[in-house]
Design a protein around this motif. Structure first.
Motif, PDB file in Angstrom:
ATOM      1  N   VAL A  27      -7.482   3.106  -7.140  1.00 44.61           N
ATOM      2  CA  VAL A  27      -6.026   3.084  -7.228  1.00 44.61           C
ATOM      3  C   VAL A  27      -5.452   2.119  -6.205  1.00 44.61           C
ATOM      4  O   VAL A  27      -4.531   1.356  -6.475  1.00 44.61           O
ATOM      5  CB  VAL A  27      -5.459   4.502  -7.029  1.00 44.61           C
ATOM      6  N   GLY A  28      -6.008   2.136  -4.999  1.00 43.97           N
ATOM      7  CA  GLY A  28      -5.583   1.203  -3.965  1.00 43.97           C
ATOM      8  C   GLY A  28      -4.478   1.758  -3.083  1.00 43.97           C
ATOM      9  O   GLY A  28      -3.574   2.443  -3.554  1.00 43.97           O
ATOM     10  N   ARG A  29      -4.569   1.468  -1.801  1.00 48.44           N
ATOM     11  CA  ARG A  29      -3.535   1.889  -0.863  1.00 48.44           C
ATOM     12  C   ARG A  29      -2.230   1.154  -1.195  1.00 48.44           C
ATOM     13  O   ARG A  29      -2.268  -0.032  -1.549  1.00 48.44           O
ATOM     14  CB  ARG A  29      -3.980   1.563   0.563  1.00 48.44           C
ATOM     15  N   PRO A  30      -1.088   1.810  -1.073  1.00 46.29           N
ATOM     16  CA  PRO A  30       0.163   1.135  -1.411  1.00 46.29           C
ATOM     17  C   PRO A  30       0.538   0.020  -0.439  1.00 46.29           C
ATOM     18  O   PRO A  30       1.405  -0.790  -0.760  1.00 46.29           O
ATOM     19  CB  PRO A  30       1.201   2.265  -1.377  1.00 46.29           C
ATOM     20  N   SER A  31      -0.094  -0.018   0.711  1.00 48.49           N
ATOM     21  CA  SER A  31       0.157  -1.099   1.671  1.00 48.49           C
ATOM     22  C   SER A  31      -0.981  -2.100   1.592  1.00 48.49           C
ATOM     23  O   SER A  31      -2.152  -1.726   1.510  1.00 48.49           O
ATOM     24  CB  SER A  31       0.251  -0.540   3.095  1.00 48.49           C
ATOM     25  N   ARG A  32      -0.665  -3.397   1.624  1.00 56.34           N
ATOM     26  CA  ARG A  32      -1.713  -4.405   1.503  1.00 56.34           C
ATOM     27  C   ARG A  32      -1.224  -5.739   2.069  1.00 56.34           C
ATOM     28  O   ARG A  32      -0.027  -6.017   2.085  1.00 56.34           O
ATOM     29  CB  ARG A  32      -2.143  -4.580   0.048  1.00 56.34           C
ATOM     30  N   VAL A 273       7.699   2.297  -1.205  1.00 58.35           N
ATOM     31  CA  VAL A 273       8.411   3.508  -0.818  1.00 58.35           C
ATOM     32  C   VAL A 273       7.589   4.724  -1.251  1.00 58.35           C
ATOM     33  O   VAL A 273       7.134   4.797  -2.393  1.00 58.35           O
ATOM     34  CB  VAL A 273       9.805   3.553  -1.481  1.00 58.35           C
ATOM     35  N   VAL A 274       7.398   5.672  -0.337  1.00 58.93           N
ATOM     36  CA  VAL A 274       6.678   6.898  -0.699  1.00 58.93           C
ATOM     37  C   VAL A 274       7.556   8.139  -0.569  1.00 58.93           C
ATOM     38  O   VAL A 274       7.133   9.232  -0.969  1.00 58.93           O
ATOM     39  CB  VAL A 274       5.394   7.085   0.146  1.00 58.93           C
ATOM     40  N   TYR A 275       8.781   7.987  -0.041  1.00 56.21           N
ATOM     41  CA  TYR A 275       9.664   9.147   0.055  1.00 56.21           C
ATOM     42  C   TYR A 275      11.098   8.674   0.175  1.00 56.21           C
ATOM     43  O   TYR A 275      11.365   7.637   0.799  1.00 56.21           O
ATOM     44  CB  TYR A 275       9.298  10.021   1.264  1.00 56.21           C
ATOM     45  N   PHE A 276      12.001   9.446  -0.421  1.00 50.73           N
ATOM     46  CA  PHE A 276      13.435   9.143  -0.394  1.00 50.73           C
ATOM     47  C   PHE A 276      14.186  10.427  -0.054  1.00 50.73           C
ATOM     48  O   PHE A 276      13.841  11.508  -0.551  1.00 50.73           O
ATOM     49  CB  PHE A 276      13.875   8.640  -1.774  1.00 50.73           C
ATOM     50  N   LYS A 277      15.181  10.306   0.820  1.00 46.55           N
ATOM     51  CA  LYS A 277      16.013  11.476   1.090  1.00 46.55           C
ATOM     52  C   LYS A 277      17.391  11.040   1.559  1.00 46.55           C
ATOM     53  O   LYS A 277      17.586   9.888   1.992  1.00 46.55           O
ATOM     54  CB  LYS A 277      15.380  12.386   2.137  1.00 46.55           C
ATOM     55  N   VAL A 278      18.337  11.967   1.478  1.00 42.56           N
ATOM     56  CA  VAL A 278      19.668  11.765   2.042  1.00 42.56           C
ATOM     57  C   VAL A 278      19.696  12.415   3.413  1.00 42.56           C
ATOM     58  O   VAL A 278      19.296  13.577   3.566  1.00 42.56           O
ATOM     59  CB  VAL A 278      20.755  12.368   1.138  1.00 42.56           C
ATOM     60  N   VAL A 320      13.108  -4.702   6.864  1.00 40.94           N
ATOM     61  CA  VAL A 320      12.232  -4.923   5.719  1.00 40.94           C
ATOM     62  C   VAL A 320      13.107  -5.298   4.524  1.00 40.94           C
ATOM     63  O   VAL A 320      14.339  -5.186   4.575  1.00 40.94           O
ATOM     64  CB  VAL A 320      11.386  -3.666   5.387  1.00 40.94           C
ATOM     65  N   LEU A 321      12.453  -5.745   3.465  1.00 44.80           N
ATOM     66  CA  LEU A 321      13.152  -6.088   2.233  1.00 44.80           C
ATOM     67  C   LEU A 321      12.831  -5.052   1.158  1.00 44.80           C
ATOM     68  O   LEU A 321      11.661  -4.742   0.918  1.00 44.80           O
ATOM     69  CB  LEU A 321      12.733  -7.472   1.738  1.00 44.80           C
ATOM     70  N   ILE A 322      13.871  -4.522   0.548  1.00 49.63           N
ATOM     71  CA  ILE A 322      13.735  -3.615  -0.591  1.00 49.63           C
ATOM     72  C   ILE A 322      14.752  -4.048  -1.639  1.00 49.63           C
ATOM     73  O   ILE A 322      15.940  -4.172  -1.338  1.00 49.63           O
ATOM     74  CB  ILE A 322      13.984  -2.144  -0.185  1.00 49.63           C
ATOM     75  N   GLU A 350       7.795   4.208  -4.981  1.00 52.64           N
ATOM     76  CA  GLU A 350       6.909   3.142  -5.452  1.00 52.64           C
ATOM     77  C   GLU A 350       7.597   1.787  -5.532  1.00 52.64           C
ATOM     78  O   GLU A 350       6.957   0.807  -5.902  1.00 52.64           O
ATOM     79  CB  GLU A 350       6.234   3.497  -6.787  1.00 52.64           C
ATOM     80  N   ASP A 351       8.870   1.694  -5.159  1.00 49.17           N
ATOM     81  CA  ASP A 351       9.484   0.372  -5.038  1.00 49.17           C
ATOM     82  C   ASP A 351       8.746  -0.449  -3.980  1.00 49.17           C
ATOM     83  O   ASP A 351       8.313   0.074  -2.945  1.00 49.17           O
ATOM     84  CB  ASP A 351      10.955   0.497  -4.612  1.00 49.17           C
ATOM     85  N   GLU A 352       8.631  -1.741  -4.236  1.00 48.74           N
ATOM     86  CA  GLU A 352       7.981  -2.627  -3.264  1.00 48.74           C
ATOM     87  C   GLU A 352       8.834  -2.763  -2.006  1.00 48.74           C
ATOM     88  O   GLU A 352      10.057  -2.886  -2.071  1.00 48.74           O
ATOM     89  CB  GLU A 352       7.767  -4.009  -3.874  1.00 48.74           C
ATOM     90  N   VAL A 353       8.144  -2.760  -0.862  1.00 47.16           N
ATOM     91  CA  VAL A 353       8.767  -3.012   0.442  1.00 47.16           C
ATOM     92  C   VAL A 353       8.049  -4.201   1.065  1.00 47.16           C
ATOM     93  O   VAL A 353       6.822  -4.186   1.202  1.00 47.16           O
ATOM     94  CB  VAL A 353       8.639  -1.789   1.368  1.00 47.16           C
ATOM     95  N   VAL A 354       8.785  -5.240   1.428  1.00 48.03           N
ATOM     96  CA  VAL A 354       8.190  -6.430   2.041  1.00 48.03           C
ATOM     97  C   VAL A 354       8.440  -6.395   3.541  1.00 48.03           C
ATOM     98  O   VAL A 354       9.585  -6.370   3.996  1.00 48.03           O
ATOM     99  CB  VAL A 354       8.778  -7.718   1.425  1.00 48.03           C
ATOM    100  N   LEU A 355       7.352  -6.376   4.299  1.00 49.05           N
ATOM    101  CA  LEU A 355       7.438  -6.422   5.760  1.00 49.05           C
ATOM    102  C   LEU A 355       7.360  -7.861   6.249  1.00 49.05           C
ATOM    103  O   LEU A 355       8.035  -8.241   7.211  1.00 49.05           O
ATOM    104  CB  LEU A 355       6.326  -5.592   6.393  1.00 49.05           C
ATOM    105  N   VAL A 356       6.486  -8.658   5.619  1.00 44.00           N
ATOM    106  CA  VAL A 356       6.394 -10.096   5.866  1.00 44.00           C
ATOM    107  C   VAL A 356       6.281 -10.770   4.514  1.00 44.00           C
ATOM    108  O   VAL A 356       5.438 -10.383   3.698  1.00 44.00           O
ATOM    109  CB  VAL A 356       5.164 -10.463   6.729  1.00 44.00           C
ATOM    110  N   GLY A 357       7.131 -11.742   4.265  1.00 40.46           N
ATOM    111  CA  GLY A 357       7.062 -12.452   3.002  1.00 40.46           C
ATOM    112  C   GLY A 357       8.421 -12.567   2.347  1.00 40.46           C
ATOM    113  O   GLY A 357       9.461 -12.331   2.972  1.00 40.46           O
TER     114      GLY A 357
END
Length: 400
Positions: A27-32, A273-278, A320-322, A350-357
């Motif tokens: 499945v692969g780690r969500p961070s790469r 993204v692995v969690y969302f909350k208000v 970060v970029l979302i 599961e939305d993509e998060v860009v830390l570098v790029g």
């Protein structure tokens, strides 16, 4: 927010049988980390075209976080002619991977390891008469000549014989029956700053030390002095070969550096993204309760932390970029996760998060991250450890 039904990538196995589920590795780690091998090869060509002398590609420290063996194999296939590493272990790893290019180990040698250099056909840095003696002894024992580069200290005070007293080392190396002097080199201390007067002084000292070869009537070995900063700012230091490191990966060494070579950043770091909350106004986020929501806001969690090499110094400072927008970190970076304040904007699990790029119109560079963390780009790259899987793009043998 969770995705609507039907978004899940992996349905549950019939009867809940875990044996029929994909393995975590599949499945692969969500961070790469995504590495563009063709960008590295293009940067190598751009540097070579700029300096018009041979280039020693520096691949130490896991190729500056990009992956030692995949990067080096691609550079070799792309026409690189020489490599530089820091430690004998890095050189041996490349030999075991089938790399045949000349490899210089630039770190100070440790006596009990000297034989390993010779057995694996690695070039040694000889920085004193006593070190030369250790190399000669090991070479004599093995019955094989050693290939060496003499290290001259022109102002770093790290390793190397002082330039003013280099004559004895040069003479002993030239006359040694067990050593072939392939090169002579020094290291620039201030070349990242184009206005520093230190580089001119170091060049003068280095050339004076090299003159001992002429005095002895000996062939001049490869003279190499220019690091990435030297490549960018000081043509007089290019001599017979240059040694770009961080520049090879499309990153400038310092905010003062001038981008005179067209480069392509080779590394991106992405997660999901692995969690969302208000989070309600007045609530705190993270260890130490150092961040407080000024108003009701939305916060997401990203599974990267300082255990992966992501700097804790980015706590409540980094971005970060979302969905193509910049969002700030909220609270302290944890060992394995950090939180992001997305305000009134939306994000799905599961939305993509860009830390570098790059993502959409926005981009975050390694230089941006370093500036925000109060450090240098080198440290950001080399701290990214093997817990984050790397994916390689481009090249004939792209692999994970």
């Amino acid at each position: 927010m969770s995705r609507p039904p039907g978004h899940l990538h992996v349905p549950a196995a019939p009867d809940g049988d875990p044996a029929r589920l994909p393995s975590p590795a599949a499945v692969g780690r969500p961070s790469r980390i995504l590495v563009d091998l063709d960008a590295i090869a293009a940067n190598h060509r751009a540097i070579a075209d700029h300096v018009r002398v041979p280039v020693m590609a520096i691949v130490k420290a896991n190729a500056y976080g990009h992956g030692l063996v995949p990067v080096t194999r691609h550079l070799e296939a792309a026409g690189a002619t020489r490599l530089g590493v820091a430690f004998v272990e890095e050189g041996i790893a490349l030999r075991q991977a089938g790399v045949t290019l000349p490899i210089l180990v630039m770190g100070g040698i440790f006596g009990p390891q000297v034989a390993q250099f010779i057995v694996h056909d690695l070039e040694l840095t000889v920085s004193s008469l006593s070190k030369l003696g250790q190399v000669e002894e090991a070479a004599r024992t093995l019955g094989r000549r050693a290939r060496v580069h003499l290290k001259i200290d022109t102002g770093m005070e790290r390793i190397g014989v002082h330039a003013a007293s280099a004559g004895a080392l040069v003479e002993a190396a030239v006359r040694s029956p067990w050593c072939e002097t392939v090169g002579v080199y020094s290291h620039l201390a201030c070349a990242d700053d184009p206005d520093s007067p230190m580089t001119a002084l170091q060049l003068e000292r280095f050339l004076e030390a090299c003159a001992h070869f002429d005095r002895l009537g000996a062939p001049m070995p490869l003279r190499h002095l220019a690091n990435s900063g030297g490549v960018l700012h000081f043509p007089g230091t290019w001599l017979d070969m240059v040694r770009p490191g961080i520049l090879l990966y499309g990153v400038l060494p310092d905010p003062a550096s001038r981008p005179v070579v067209a480069l392509r950043p080779a590394l991106s770091l992405v997660s999901q993204v692995v969690y969302f909350k208000v989070v309600r106004a007045g609530s705190t986020v993270g260890y130490g309760a150092t961040w407080t929501a000024a108003s009701d806001t939305r916060v997401v969690t990203v599974p990267v932390g300082y255990g992966d090499g992501w700097p804790r110094a980015l706590s409540s400072r980094g971005e970060v970029l979302i969905r193509g927008r910049r969002h700030p970190l909220a609270g302290r970076v944890c060992m394995d996760q950090f939180m992001v304040d997305i305000g009134a904007h939306s994000a799905w699990n599961e939305d993509e998060v860009v830390l570098v790029g790059r993502q959409g119109p926005e981009a975050i560079s390694v230089e941006d991250v370093a500036r925000c963390a109060g450090t240098i780009p080198y440290e950001i790259l080399v701290q990214l450890n093997e817990r984050i899987p790397r994916e390689y793009r481009g090249g004939a043998d792209s692999a994970h």
